[in-house]
Write a protein that holds these residues in place. Structure first.
Motif, PDB file in Angstrom:
ATOM      1  N   LEU A  98       0.817  -1.209   0.000  1.00 29.19           N
ATOM      2  CA  LEU A  98       0.000   0.000   0.000  1.00 29.19           C
ATOM      3  C   LEU A  98       0.854   1.264   0.000  1.00 29.19           C
ATOM      4  O   LEU A  98       0.524   2.247  -0.671  1.00 29.19           O
ATOM      5  CB  LEU A  98      -0.943  -0.021   1.199  1.00 29.19           C
ATOM      6  CG  LEU A  98      -2.083  -1.040   1.083  1.00 29.19           C
ATOM      7  CD1 LEU A  98      -2.747  -1.274   2.437  1.00 29.19           C
ATOM      8  CD2 LEU A  98      -3.106  -0.570   0.063  1.00 29.19           C
ATOM      9  N   VAL A  99       1.961   1.261   0.749  1.00 25.25           N
ATOM     10  CA  VAL A  99       2.872   2.407   0.720  1.00 25.25           C
ATOM     11  C   VAL A  99       3.427   2.582  -0.694  1.00 25.25           C
ATOM     12  O   VAL A  99       3.463   3.696  -1.237  1.00 25.25           O
ATOM     13  CB  VAL A  99       4.015   2.228   1.737  1.00 25.25           C
ATOM     14  CG1 VAL A  99       5.077   3.314   1.550  1.00 25.25           C
ATOM     15  CG2 VAL A  99       3.479   2.274   3.168  1.00 25.25           C
ATOM     16  N   GLU A 100       3.847   1.487  -1.314  1.00 19.74           N
ATOM     17  CA  GLU A 100       4.385   1.561  -2.668  1.00 19.74           C
ATOM     18  C   GLU A 100       3.316   1.999  -3.667  1.00 19.74           C
ATOM     19  O   GLU A 100       3.615   2.708  -4.640  1.00 19.74           O
ATOM     20  CB  GLU A 100       4.977   0.205  -3.058  1.00 19.74           C
ATOM     21  CG  GLU A 100       6.233  -0.141  -2.267  1.00 19.74           C
ATOM     22  CD  GLU A 100       6.771  -1.522  -2.592  1.00 19.74           C
ATOM     23  OE1 GLU A 100       6.065  -2.278  -3.309  1.00 19.74           O
ATOM     24  OE2 GLU A 100       7.880  -1.849  -2.138  1.00 19.74           O
ATOM     25  N   LEU A 101       2.076   1.599  -3.430  1.00 17.57           N
ATOM     26  CA  LEU A 101       0.980   2.032  -4.292  1.00 17.57           C
ATOM     27  C   LEU A 101       0.844   3.551  -4.275  1.00 17.57           C
ATOM     28  O   LEU A 101       0.698   4.185  -5.330  1.00 17.57           O
ATOM     29  CB  LEU A 101      -0.332   1.393  -3.829  1.00 17.57           C
ATOM     30  CG  LEU A 101      -1.611   1.953  -4.464  1.00 17.57           C
ATOM     31  CD1 LEU A 101      -1.670   1.594  -5.941  1.00 17.57           C
ATOM     32  CD2 LEU A 101      -2.840   1.432  -3.724  1.00 17.57           C
ATOM     33  N   GLY A 102       0.893   4.148  -3.088  1.00 16.15           N
ATOM     34  CA  GLY A 102       0.798   5.594  -2.991  1.00 16.15           C
ATOM     35  C   GLY A 102       1.939   6.287  -3.712  1.00 16.15           C
ATOM     36  O   GLY A 102       1.724   7.282  -4.433  1.00 16.15           O
ATOM     37  N   GLU A 103       3.162   5.786  -3.535  1.00 17.26           N
ATOM     38  CA  GLU A 103       4.316   6.367  -4.221  1.00 17.26           C
ATOM     39  C   GLU A 103       4.159   6.275  -5.734  1.00 17.26           C
ATOM     40  O   GLU A 103       4.348   7.263  -6.463  1.00 17.26           O
ATOM     41  CB  GLU A 103       5.592   5.634  -3.809  1.00 17.26           C
ATOM     42  CG  GLU A 103       6.020   5.852  -2.371  1.00 17.26           C
ATOM     43  CD  GLU A 103       7.312   5.112  -2.068  1.00 17.26           C
ATOM     44  OE1 GLU A 103       8.388   5.660  -2.359  1.00 17.26           O
ATOM     45  OE2 GLU A 103       7.248   3.988  -1.545  1.00 17.26           O
ATOM     46  N   GLN A 104       3.841   5.077  -6.215  1.00 19.17           N
ATOM     47  CA  GLN A 104       3.773   4.854  -7.649  1.00 19.17           C
ATOM     48  C   GLN A 104       2.653   5.661  -8.289  1.00 19.17           C
ATOM     49  O   GLN A 104       2.802   6.176  -9.409  1.00 19.17           O
ATOM     50  CB  GLN A 104       3.569   3.365  -7.939  1.00 19.17           C
ATOM     51  CG  GLN A 104       3.765   2.973  -9.396  1.00 19.17           C
ATOM     52  CD  GLN A 104       5.213   3.156  -9.856  1.00 19.17           C
ATOM     53  OE1 GLN A 104       6.124   3.202  -9.034  1.00 19.17           O
ATOM     54  NE2 GLN A 104       5.412   3.279 -11.157  1.00 19.17           N
ATOM     55  N   THR A 105       1.539   5.803  -7.590  1.00 16.18           N
ATOM     56  CA  THR A 105       0.416   6.559  -8.144  1.00 16.18           C
ATOM     57  C   THR A 105       0.807   8.012  -8.383  1.00 16.18           C
ATOM     58  O   THR A 105       0.504   8.587  -9.440  1.00 16.18           O
ATOM     59  CB  THR A 105      -0.790   6.496  -7.203  1.00 16.18           C
ATOM     60  OG1 THR A 105      -1.208   5.131  -7.036  1.00 16.18           O
ATOM     61  CG2 THR A 105      -1.965   7.291  -7.763  1.00 16.18           C
ATOM     62  N   VAL A 106       1.502   8.619  -7.426  1.00 19.68           N
ATOM     63  CA  VAL A 106       1.924  10.015  -7.598  1.00 19.68           C
ATOM     64  C   VAL A 106       2.898  10.136  -8.753  1.00 19.68           C
ATOM     65  O   VAL A 106       2.804  11.065  -9.575  1.00 19.68           O
ATOM     66  CB  VAL A 106       2.551  10.555  -6.301  1.00 19.68           C
ATOM     67  CG1 VAL A 106       3.149  11.947  -6.519  1.00 19.68           C
ATOM     68  CG2 VAL A 106       1.505  10.622  -5.192  1.00 19.68           C
ATOM     69  N   ARG A 107       3.830   9.209  -8.860  1.00 20.59           N
ATOM     70  CA  ARG A 107       4.800   9.274  -9.956  1.00 20.59           C
ATOM     71  C   ARG A 107       4.116   9.139 -11.314  1.00 20.59           C
ATOM     72  O   ARG A 107       4.463   9.832 -12.271  1.00 20.59           O
ATOM     73  CB  ARG A 107       5.847   8.179  -9.773  1.00 20.59           C
ATOM     74  CG  ARG A 107       6.771   8.427  -8.589  1.00 20.59           C
ATOM     75  CD  ARG A 107       7.760   7.302  -8.423  1.00 20.59           C
ATOM     76  NE  ARG A 107       8.619   7.542  -7.272  1.00 20.59           N
ATOM     77  CZ  ARG A 107       8.956   6.623  -6.375  1.00 20.59           C
ATOM     78  NH1 ARG A 107       8.488   5.396  -6.495  1.00 20.59           N
ATOM     79  NH2 ARG A 107       9.739   6.920  -5.372  1.00 20.59           N
ATOM     80  N   GLU A 108       3.145   8.243 -11.388  1.00 20.95           N
ATOM     81  CA  GLU A 108       2.442   8.045 -12.652  1.00 20.95           C
ATOM     82  C   GLU A 108       1.514   9.211 -12.982  1.00 20.95           C
ATOM     83  O   GLU A 108       1.102   9.359 -14.136  1.00 20.95           O
ATOM     84  CB  GLU A 108       1.658   6.730 -12.609  1.00 20.95           C
ATOM     85  CG  GLU A 108       2.561   5.502 -12.582  1.00 20.95           C
ATOM     86  CD  GLU A 108       1.784   4.209 -12.409  1.00 20.95           C
ATOM     87  OE1 GLU A 108       0.554   4.285 -12.162  1.00 20.95           O
ATOM     88  OE2 GLU A 108       2.400   3.132 -12.501  1.00 20.95           O
ATOM     89  N   CYS A 109       1.173   9.989 -11.969  1.00 24.92           N
ATOM     90  CA  CYS A 109       0.294  11.152 -12.164  1.00 24.92           C
ATOM     91  C   CYS A 109       1.086  12.443 -12.306  1.00 24.92           C
ATOM     92  O   CYS A 109       0.547  13.537 -12.081  1.00 24.92           O
ATOM     93  CB  CYS A 109      -0.667  11.280 -10.984  1.00 24.92           C
ATOM     94  SG  CYS A 109      -1.939  10.021 -10.902  1.00 24.92           S
ATOM     95  N   GLY A 110       2.351  12.357 -12.675  1.00 25.91           N
ATOM     96  CA  GLY A 110       3.199  13.545 -12.751  1.00 25.91           C
ATOM     97  C   GLY A 110       2.645  14.646 -13.629  1.00 25.91           C
ATOM     98  O   GLY A 110       2.774  15.833 -13.329  1.00 25.91           O
TER      99      GLY A 110
END
Length: 335
Positions: free
Chosen positions: A297-309
């Motif tokens: 879940l922590v990695e999900l939050g990180e990855q989502t922000v990066r993909e939403c750049g």
């Protein structure tokens, strides 16, 4: 997952009709194209929704925002699990410290009253079922929440709202009056304890004449609170992914209760929720009571922000190009 160390010193991110130059200087920092620059003095509010275990994704969002080099929020607002993470962040815990705590140290069973929640296997499930049924008919909740309150007091350093590093607000539902309570003074830990009192599981938290239950009952994405504080640039993080479920997912008391509330909130929010300037949907269908997927879940939050750049960067930038991008991107992440 892309790690900070793996990013090139300079690269172009394309999409959404503009180019963004990403520059690494120690920690990663980002600048937009020549018409868009991150406003380091930007006043903005961060709103973190409730969602049980799903809310652990908020930690990853905070980590990714720190990595991007954007300014800290001027206000943090949270509900339920969003209040826990947002409140601890506002009190001074860094995204890295929050990540280490939830991934390495946090075990929900260690902060519940009864020893039966610590027993594994078939015998443990048998004892747990008996205690849950017993508490359900003799007490206002399965768990008193006292151990959780003690943890929150420790992690927050016993701070009051006046002592937080970043201004903080959270909400709860008063079961006596049926009205929403928005906290802006007093003990941060006690306010969070009221905001996270999920009906049926945690006992309501009494604060004077107030009988407090989960803030999500009133507003699970309290953008309105940030608006009432004078903020227009509001970034909201939603960790719920409302979708049909399998009949096999509705065979326990807790799942029936949560799904019922989830349906009610989904209908309410469609009708009345004010929109944030940008809403990030960091969700993957995780169950609200499944605390075993903390790292994911922590990695999900990180990855989502990066993909939403393409959507996130303009939120923090000035200029007409950024303004146009903000109008184009009001939501990003999971559909």
């Amino acid at each position: 997952m892309v790690s900070p160390a793996s990013l090139d010193k300079k690269r172009l991110v394309r999409g959404g009709g503009y180019k963004a130059l990403v520059v690494k200087t120690g920690d990663i920092s980002y600048s937009c194209d020549k018409n868009m620059r991150i406003k380091k003095s930007l006043k903005w509010a961060l709103v973190l929704a409730g969602g049980g275990a799903r809310g652990i994704a908020h930690v990853g969002v905070l980590k990714a925002l720190l990595e991007m080099g954007v300014p800290e929020p001027s206000l943090v607002v949270g509900t339920s699990m969003g209040a826990i993470i947002g409140g601890l962040y506002a009190c001074g815990m860094s995204p890295g410290e929050l990540s280490r705590f939830f991934i390495q140290d946090f075990d929900i069973s260690e902060y519940l009253d009864s020893f039966v929640f610590k027993i594994s296997g078939a015998m443990g499930r048998l004892f747990q079922t008996g205690q849950i049924l017993g508490n359900a008919v003799t007490r206002p909740g399965i768990d008193s929440g006292q151990q959780v309150l003690k943890l929150l007091e420790d992690l927050s350093g016993g701070k009051t709202f006046a002592e937080t590093r970043i201004p903080f607000r959270c909400n709860a539902a008063d079961l006596i009056s049926g009205k929403e309570v928005v906290f802006s003074s007093g003990s941060v830990a006690q306010a969070i304890r009221g905001s996270m009192s999920f009906p049926g599981f945690f006992e309501p938290y009494w604060m004077g004449d107030l009988c407090l239950a989960d803030g999500g009952l009133c507003d699970n994405m309290p953008v309105r609170i940030a608006r009432n504080e004078g903020f227009k640039r509001i970034l909201a993080v939603d960790v719920g992914l409302f979708q049909p479920v399998s009949p096999s997912d509705l065979k326990t008391f807790s799942k029936i209760v949560y799904r019922s509330i989830e349906v009610m909130l989904a209908v309410m929010e469609k009708k009345r929720r004010p929109r944030a300037a940008l809403t990030i949907h960091a969700a993957n269908g995780a169950l609200p009571f499944d605390f075993s997927r903390k790292r994911e879940l922590v990695e999900l939050g990180e990855q989502t922000v990066r993909e939403c750049g393409d959507a996130v960067l303009p939120f923090f930038c000035g200029g007409m190009a950024a303004y146009a991008a903000r109008k184009r991107y009001r939501e990003c992440g999971a559909e």
